[in-house]
Every structure is written in C-alpha cells, then in structure tokens.
Design a protein around this motif. Structure first.
Motif, PDB file in Angstrom:
ATOM      1  N   TYR A  11     -26.088  38.801  -3.439  1.00  0.00           N
ATOM      2  CA  TYR A  11     -25.618  39.465  -1.163  1.00  0.00           C
ATOM      3  C   TYR A  11     -25.345  38.330  -0.857  1.00  0.00           C
ATOM      4  O   TYR A  11     -24.846  36.929  -1.835  1.00  0.00           O
ATOM      5  CB  TYR A  11     -27.519  39.095  -0.707  1.00  0.00           C
ATOM      6  CG  TYR A  11     -27.837  40.821  -0.130  1.00  0.00           C
ATOM      7  CD1 TYR A  11     -27.230  41.375   0.066  1.00  0.00           C
ATOM      8  CD2 TYR A  11     -29.388  40.988  -1.157  1.00  0.00           C
ATOM      9  CE1 TYR A  11     -28.087  42.419   0.534  1.00  0.00           C
ATOM     10  CE2 TYR A  11     -29.689  42.074  -0.461  1.00  0.00           C
ATOM     11  CZ  TYR A  11     -29.053  42.948   0.071  1.00  0.00           C
ATOM     12  OH  TYR A  11     -29.961  44.189  -0.215  1.00  0.00           O
ATOM     13  N   SER A  43     -43.826  41.920  -2.731  1.00  0.00           N
ATOM     14  CA  SER A  43     -42.646  42.045  -1.454  1.00  0.00           C
ATOM     15  C   SER A  43     -41.544  41.151  -1.889  1.00  0.00           C
ATOM     16  O   SER A  43     -41.507  39.906  -2.217  1.00  0.00           O
ATOM     17  CB  SER A  43     -43.377  41.388  -0.072  1.00  0.00           C
ATOM     18  OG  SER A  43     -42.620  42.101   0.843  1.00  0.00           O
ATOM     19  N   GLY A  44     -40.241  41.718  -1.522  1.00  0.00           N
ATOM     20  CA  GLY A  44     -39.028  40.783  -2.062  1.00  0.00           C
ATOM     21  C   GLY A  44     -38.380  40.483  -3.073  1.00  0.00           C
ATOM     22  O   GLY A  44     -37.855  40.092  -3.895  1.00  0.00           O
ATOM     23  N   CYS A  45     -39.250  41.714  -3.827  1.00  0.00           N
ATOM     24  CA  CYS A  45     -38.777  41.294  -5.680  1.00  0.00           C
ATOM     25  C   CYS A  45     -37.703  42.204  -5.375  1.00  0.00           C
ATOM     26  O   CYS A  45     -36.919  42.174  -6.839  1.00  0.00           O
ATOM     27  CB  CYS A  45     -39.593  42.563  -6.699  1.00  0.00           C
ATOM     28  SG  CYS A  45     -40.418  43.684  -6.717  1.00  0.00           S
ATOM     29  N   SER A  64     -36.393  47.716  -2.587  1.00  0.00           N
ATOM     30  CA  SER A  64     -35.181  49.057  -1.716  1.00  0.00           C
ATOM     31  C   SER A  64     -33.997  48.553  -2.075  1.00  0.00           C
ATOM     32  O   SER A  64     -33.507  49.313  -1.913  1.00  0.00           O
ATOM     33  CB  SER A  64     -35.806  48.013  -0.388  1.00  0.00           C
ATOM     34  OG  SER A  64     -37.062  48.096   0.079  1.00  0.00           O
ATOM     35  N   THR A  65     -33.646  47.049  -2.414  1.00  0.00           N
ATOM     36  CA  THR A  65     -32.778  46.630  -2.920  1.00  0.00           C
ATOM     37  C   THR A  65     -32.010  47.759  -3.449  1.00  0.00           C
ATOM     38  O   THR A  65     -30.893  48.217  -3.557  1.00  0.00           O
ATOM     39  CB  THR A  65     -32.533  45.327  -3.153  1.00  0.00           C
ATOM     40  OG1 THR A  65     -32.351  44.873  -2.048  1.00  0.00           O
ATOM     41  CG2 THR A  65     -30.788  45.180  -3.412  1.00  0.00           C
ATOM     42  N   GLU A  74     -41.100  53.502   0.625  1.00  0.00           N
ATOM     43  CA  GLU A  74     -42.399  53.321   1.476  1.00  0.00           C
ATOM     44  C   GLU A  74     -42.942  54.170   1.838  1.00  0.00           C
ATOM     45  O   GLU A  74     -42.890  54.610   3.290  1.00  0.00           O
ATOM     46  CB  GLU A  74     -42.588  52.049   1.784  1.00  0.00           C
ATOM     47  CG  GLU A  74     -41.727  50.839   0.682  1.00  0.00           C
ATOM     48  CD  GLU A  74     -42.269  49.853   1.645  1.00  0.00           C
ATOM     49  OE1 GLU A  74     -43.421  49.271   2.688  1.00  0.00           O
ATOM     50  OE2 GLU A  74     -42.165  48.937   0.946  1.00  0.00           O
TER      51      GLU A  74
HETATM   52  N1  LIG Z   1     -28.798  41.487   3.568  1.00  0.00           N
HETATM   53  C1  LIG Z   1     -28.921  41.247   2.867  1.00  0.00           C
HETATM   54  N2  LIG Z   1     -28.662  39.934   2.882  1.00  0.00           N
HETATM   55  C2  LIG Z   1     -29.302  39.235   1.963  1.00  0.00           C
HETATM   56  N3  LIG Z   1     -30.337  38.637   1.845  1.00  0.00           N
HETATM   57  C3  LIG Z   1     -31.302  40.269   0.889  1.00  0.00           C
HETATM   58  C4  LIG Z   1     -30.498  41.107   2.072  1.00  0.00           C
HETATM   59  N4  LIG Z   1     -31.374  42.337   2.403  1.00  0.00           N
HETATM   60  C5  LIG Z   1     -31.940  41.732   1.525  1.00  0.00           C
HETATM   61  N5  LIG Z   1     -31.656  40.790   0.932  1.00  0.00           N
HETATM   62  C6  LIG Z   1     -33.092  39.693   0.503  1.00  0.00           C
HETATM   63  O1  LIG Z   1     -32.996  40.410  -1.085  1.00  0.00           O
HETATM   64  C7  LIG Z   1     -34.870  40.847  -1.562  1.00  0.00           C
HETATM   65  C8  LIG Z   1     -34.924  41.368  -1.552  1.00  0.00           C
HETATM   66  O2  LIG Z   1     -34.930  42.855  -0.938  1.00  0.00           O
HETATM   67  P1  LIG Z   1     -35.599  43.962  -0.431  1.00  0.00           P
HETATM   68  O3  LIG Z   1     -35.968  44.229   0.253  1.00  0.00           O
HETATM   69  O4  LIG Z   1     -35.413  44.618  -1.484  1.00  0.00           O
HETATM   70  O5  LIG Z   1     -37.001  43.840  -1.513  1.00  0.00           O
HETATM   71  P2  LIG Z   1     -38.698  44.902  -1.026  1.00  0.00           P
HETATM   72  O6  LIG Z   1     -39.477  44.472  -3.021  1.00  0.00           O
HETATM   73  O7  LIG Z   1     -38.037  45.777  -0.993  1.00  0.00           O
HETATM   74  O8  LIG Z   1     -39.484  44.135  -0.976  1.00  0.00           O
HETATM   75  P3  LIG Z   1     -41.075  44.983  -0.227  1.00  0.00           P
HETATM   76  O9  LIG Z   1     -41.632  45.485  -0.018  1.00  0.00           O
HETATM   77  O10 LIG Z   1     -41.196  43.954   1.906  1.00  0.00           O
HETATM   78  O11 LIG Z   1     -39.601  45.922   1.379  1.00  0.00           O
HETATM   79  C9  LIG Z   1     -35.563  39.672  -0.619  1.00  0.00           C
HETATM   80  O12 LIG Z   1     -36.042  38.567  -0.819  1.00  0.00           O
HETATM   81  C10 LIG Z   1     -34.440  39.254   0.292  1.00  0.00           C
HETATM   82  O13 LIG Z   1     -34.402  38.710   1.605  1.00  0.00           O
END
Ligand SMILES: Nc1ncnc2c1ncn2[C@@H]1O[C@H](COP(=O)(O)OP(=O)(O)OP(=O)(O)O)[C@@H](O)[C@H]1O
Ligand SMILES: [Mg+2]
Lengths: 302, 359
Positions: B13, B39-41, B44-45, B160
């Motif tokens: 990012y 969470s945060g792994c 979603s990304t 989710e």
């Molecule tokens: N637009 C963004 N800019 C910077 N960092 C981001 C952005 N979107 C997500 N992140 C970071 O990327 C990491 C992964 O986010 P992601 O949403 O993929 O997590 P996740 O596994 O889906 O978590 P959750 O289970 O809580 O939904 C997180 O540390 C988040 O802070």
C-alpha cells in the motif's frame, strides 16, 4: 435518581419549576425578531395597501390597487422574467460546477483536504467585494476578460448589452455560491459507501454510468436541499452583487426583484408599489421554505 | 467455472507497508476455497486483488487461464458479495439483481428469466419489489447472493458474507451456500473468521498469516496435521494445547525418546488429552495436574488443568457433562501417537519417527 413521572422516557430531563425564567431567557431573541423582522414585515403589508401623495404628506387606503398595478406594469413582469432566468442560471451553474469539483476532489486521496480548503475561500468573500471583483475582471476598458474575449471576436460591453450584463451577473453570483454547494456535495459524496461503487464497478458499470445510476440518485437529498438554498440565494442574497456591478441595467436587463424593490422604493420613492413587491417576495420565500421543510420531514426517499 | 492462479503476488500500500508478501495459490475449477487467518493478515486484500478493486504490486493473477492484472473488475467476469452486502439502496430488489445484466446489454427476456430463477433458488420472490431497507438482514444477504448468481460469473468472491447474521441463520445460510455452490459448480473463494464455516465449507482451506500462506489443504488435513505452530494454535476452538518443552523439563518431567531432538514445543488437541489411563492404548506421557475450572458447553465439557511448571493451563475436551469436581488433582495422559512436535526456532513441525514410537 430523578423521577420524571414518565417511566418510559429514556432520556434524562431536568425540569425547572420557574415559569418566568424561560420567557426571560427567550426575550432578547423575541425582541430582535419582532423589531427587525415582524414589525417591518407588518409595516410593509400595511404600506402595500396605501398610496402616498407626491409630497409624502398624506396617504390613502387603496386596497389591492398597488398589486393590480404591479402585474399590469410591463417593467414588473419583465423583472419577474429576468429574476426567473437569473435564478435558474445561477442555481444550475453553481450546482453543476460545485458537483464537478466535489466529484474531482472526492477521487483524490491525499490532496483532498488542501483543495477543499482552497475551494471554500470564495464563500468568505462579501457579495459586494465579489461584485466589484468581477466588475473589474469584466470591465470593458481595463478588464482582462473582455481583452481575452476580443481575440474570439466578442466585443464585450455589459453596459450596453443586456445579455453580457446578465452573464456577468450570473458568473459573479454563481462563483460565490460554488463553495457552499461544494462543501455539501463533498459531504454527500463521502457518505456514499465505497463498497456500493465497487459493487457497481464489478457489475459492469463504467465511471459515467456509475455516476448517473448510483452516485447521483444517492446524492438526491443533498441536491434537493441545495436546489432550494440556491434559488433562495439567487433571488434574495444577490442584491449587493447587482448593486455593485450593473445597478439593474442596461434597460432593466438585470433588474431582479430584490433590486427593483430597492430601486422603486428608495430611489423612486414609490413606497406603496415597493411595499407590495416586498410582500410578494416574502410570500415566495415562505413558499420555498415550506417546500423545503415538507421535504426535510420525509427526507429518506430511497 | 474457472481456475484461479495466483503467482508470487505482492501488495504494497502507499506508505510502503507490504501486506501480501509473495503469495502463491492455485484454485481448481469449481473448487470452494476458504481463506482464514487472524484479523489484518490480508485476506480481504487478496480477495480484492482477485476482484480488481485493488491494484497488484507484483506477480500475476490469472482467472480461467487469462491474466487479469490489467483488466477492470467488470472484465474479469467475477461476482463479489461484500460483508455489508452493498445493495443499491435506491433500487428495488429486482433492480439490484438486474443492474449487472443491464449494464452488459443482456436482452430483456434473458434478464427476466435469470432474475426469476435466482429469486426462486434463493427464495426471495416475495420481496422482488421491495427496497433493501425493507428487508431483514438475512433477506438482504440472500439478495446480495442473488446479485452474484444472476450474472453466472466464472468465480464468486465472498468476503465474510455471513458475519452480520445471528448464529442460527448463519448455520442455515452456510449449508445453503455449500448446496448452491455444488449445484452451480462455480469456483468460490470465501473469506471468513468462523472456524465452523471454514471447516464445513472448504474443499481447500488456506490459513494465512502476516500476508503469506501458512498451510493449505483439506480441512481435516489442516486440523489433524498442522505443519506449523501457528496453524496448530489457530485451527480448532479451543486451539491445540502448546506446551513448552523447556518448562516441562524444568518441572522435572522426562520426555520419552520418541519425542525427536530439536522439539521445543509439543502440541496436543484438547480431545486427545485423557484423564483415565485406561482409555489410552500405547505409550503416553503422564503429567500430574490440578483441574482448575470446567466449562460445560452442552454436548461436551472443557476442563482447564494446571500442570506444575507450565505457564499455560492445558485444555481437555470431555464428551458429555463432566461429573467430577473442579479443583481436584488428576493425572493427564497424553498419548504419544497424538503428539505434534514443533521446533521452537522455526515454528515448523518436527516429524515423529515411526521406529522411535515402536521402541
Ligand atoms: N487502503 C489501505 N491502505 C493501507 N493499508 C491498508 C489498506 N487497506 C488495508 N490495509 C492494511 O492491510 C492489512 C490487511 O488488511 P485486510 O483488510 O486485507 O485484512 P483482513 O485479513 O481482511 O482482516 P479482517 O479479518 O479484519 O477483515 C491491514 O494491516 C490493513 O491495515
Ligand atoms: Mg477483511
């Protein structure tokens, strides 16, 4: 615990037993409203039924004659027409530009705040100053815009050309209002969830399609609110811009209603007619406000 | 129905945080892949990168053999269900379902037929003319799925989708999603936090941690044979008991020779720890302990046992309601065959050697 006698009430409410205090606290506001609004408004209504003699010494009660005369007067009907054209043009221009800017800023991630701050500045400029500013820019002898326009073969002179005068007025009035509209549109845009736009993108809608089928409909509460505000602004708050630039001319081409009230009453000293005009204006404001409140009540339309 | 191939994909990012760190994953056509992880792994990304909502910093993603790195979301022929459903609030349910088809210029008759079919499958026919705000959470969820299935895409991406529903409805929808996916045969990538969803839905379960894949395989494989300490602790609720060997030795316990050298942590599932020696066949480690607390969860009970010298209590899963008293001394029996040995340094599994077991 405080017992309010209404067990189902959720919010805590303090009850003051004093019956006089509320009125005392409200008094200043009521006094201001009465002295500066209700009393003059009443005066206007009364004056609108009277005719003064040429020396201002005596007045006679003439029922609705001031009103009937108004609508028979081609100058007044013309002013109505000019006002309508002006209000529509200003509302359309200022809202369209504001929306364009808001959409552009909303796409930015980092510099959005900077642009927002800069774009809000014109709102802080007093209408008279805005008028003078554009008067200089459009000045046929020293202004930069007529100079640039001359290269396109346009001989700009708003002192003799009614259309030119109207365009200048619309530009000046819209320019000031864009900031206000912009702020509301940005707020409206930011309240639309990003996932909706993403869902639409996946659903095969390009940027334009997304705008017209998702964003614009979801902005409609904001747009409607601004529509009323802008019509109000164009009709009533633009007096000083007219005063500072065209003075209603040439030949009444920019003689909008608010300016005509002033011109007929203060400059022309025709108090009866001027009062009748302000009563009509007052009714227009009331109607617009009514529409707005009715709408705000049931605002979640979708 | 299409394959999805993810090769060495990275995501950084703006600001320089690397969220996905060189990830490889291949998904077969018609497969249901569940992504789990803390969470945060980056779950979603990753999903959003497949959808085209997030740019790909490095690497390659191919859907149905076609590299999609530079394609718009609309051109990737995927459908996504968002956690908040993202229904268009100003359109009726029918409008929501039709929107994607209309944008693609599908003929009217075809649109009507598909909407009708989707509405029938998801049992949302009675609400077709309502606005989303006039629906319950569960009904909205169905509409969101309906919007995905009318398009008949190559793959579904669900982020989710059930997390806003109550437990009972979630269970119901879980079964339905599984059935729907089987019927349609469409590839599905599913992100969840819910262990039960992950275990029951997945053809292939992928455990992610810190932007990389820890382990992938069938749910039972991951549960029964975790390759890393992280997976061992993450899978199952409660997760595997992880006992520090150094602490155990310091407390005076001796480990049998079967535990390979280099083992820093031994792991054992709560259901594999027994109180009665009679239920264990084969060699076992016996630890004197004290039962501190018992939680009755209905069909089973969870007992927390403190073992002298260990900083964490050992959890036991006992079928049925437990009749013993809390705060009593008891011996814990840990059958060697159920033991998982991990290296403390690498966090990876150290294989038990079969001959050692026999000895
Ligand atoms: N637009 C963004 N800019 C910077 N960092 C981001 C952005 N979107 C997500 N992140 C970071 O990327 C990491 C992964 O986010 P992601 O949403 O993929 O997590 P996740 O596994 O889906 O978590 P959750 O289970 O809580 O939904 C997180 O540390 C988040 O802070
Ligand atoms: Mg997420």
């Amino acid at each position: 615990m405080l017992q309010t006698g209404r067990p189902r009430m959720q919010t805590k409410r303090t009850i003051f037993p004093n019956k006089v205090l509320p009125y005392a606290l409200l008094a200043p506001q009521i006094a201001i409203t009465v002295v500066f609004f209700l009393w003059p408004a009443g005066q206007a209504v009364v004056s609108s039924f009277l005719r003064e003699d040429p020396f201002g010494l005596a007045s006679t009660f003439v029922w609705f004659e001031n009103y009937t005369r108004l609508f028979e007067d081609p100058a007044y009907v013309d002013s109505l027409r000019v006002t309508a054209a002006f209000a529509i043009a200003v509302t359309f221009c200022s809202m369209t530009f504001a929306l364009l800017l808001a959409v552009a800023v909303n796409r930015l991630i980092r510099l959005g705040g900077v642009y927002t701050t800069l774009l809000v500045w014109p709102y802080a400029v007093a209408p008279v100053v805005a008028g003078v500013l554009w008067w200089f820019l459009f000045n046929p002898t020293i202004g930069i815009l007529p100079y640039l326009l001359s290269f396109m073969g346009v001989h700009w002179n708003h002192r003799i050309n009614g259309n030119h005068a109207m365009i200048m007025l619309v530009v000046a009035a819209s320019w000031k209002q864009i900031s206000y509209n912009f702020l509301f549109f940005v707020a409206g845009l930011q309240s639309i969830p990003r996932s909706l736009i993403e869902a639409a993108a996946i659903d095969g809608a390009g940027p334009m399609k997304r705008f017209w089928t998702i964003i614009f409909p979801l902005l409609s509460p904001t747009t409607f609110f601004l529509l009323i505000i802008n019509v109000n602004y164009a009709m009533f708050d633009t007096f000083s811009i007219v005063d500072a630039t065209t003075g209603g001319g040439p030949a009444g081409a920019t003689n909008i209603l608010v300016f005509k009230v002033f011109a007929d009453g203060i400059l022309g000293l025709n108090i009866g007619s001027s009062a009748a005009q302000s009563v009509i204006l007052m009714m227009i404001v009331i109607a617009l406000t009514f529409v707005q409140f009715r709408y705000v009540e049931r605002r979640v339309q979708y | 129905m299409a394959t999805i191939a993810i090769e060495n994909v990275r995501k950084t990012y703006p600001g320089g945080i690397e969220v996905i760190k060189g990830l490889d994953l291949s998904i077969a056509a018609g497969e249901l892949v569940v992504l789990v992880g803390p969470s945060g792994c980056g779950k979603s990304t990753l999903l959003r990168m497949i959808a085209g909502l997030e740019s790909i910093t490095a690497g390659e993603i191919a859907i149905g053999g076609r590299v999609v790195n530079n394609l718009e979301p609309a051109e990737r022929d995927i459908a996504m269900v968002f956690q908040n459903y993202a229904l268009y609030p100003h359109m009726s349910v029918r409008g929501n379902l039709e929107y994607g088809l209309k944008n693609r210029g599908t003929p009217r008759a075809e649109i009507d037929a598909r909407v009708k079919e989707a509405a029938r499958i998801l049992e949302i026919e009675p609400f077709l003319d309502r606005k989303p705000r006039q629906l319950s959470g569960g009904q909205r969820q169905r509409v969101a799925m309906g919007r995905a299935i009318v398009r008949k895409p190559q793959a579904f991406l669900f982020d989710e989708p059930l997390s806003n529903l109550d437990a009972k409805l979630r269970g119901h929808m879980r079964v339905e999603i599984r059935r729907l996916q089987r019927t349609l045969g469409t590839t599905l990538v599913y992100v969840t936090h819910d262990q039960l969803e992950a275990m029951t839905l997945a053809d292939k379960l992928v455990v992610m941690n810190g932007g990389a894949i820890e382990q992938q395989g069938s749910p039972l494989e991951l549960y029964g044979d975790p390759q890393t300490l992280f997976v061992a602790g993450f899978m199952g609720s409660p997760g595997m008991n992880l006992i520090d060997v150094a602490q155990l030795r310091a407390a005076g316990a001796t480990l049998p020779d079967a535990v390979p050298a280099g083992t820093g942590v031994i792991g054992i599932r709560p259901e594999d720890v027994f109180l009665e020696a009679g239920r264990v066949d084969g060699p076992a480690i016996t630890l004197p302990a004290r039962i501190e607390a018992v939680e009755m969860v209905g069909a089973e009970s969870l007992a927390y046992a403190a073992v002298g010298g260990l900083s964490q209590s050992v959890v036991l899963r006992i079928p049925g309601a437990w009749t013993g008293h809390a705060d009593t001394a008891a011996d814990l029996h840990l059958p060697l065959t159920r033991l998982h040995c991990f290296s403390k340094e690498t966090g990876r599994k150290v294989p038990l050697s079969a001959p050692a077991l026999a000895a």
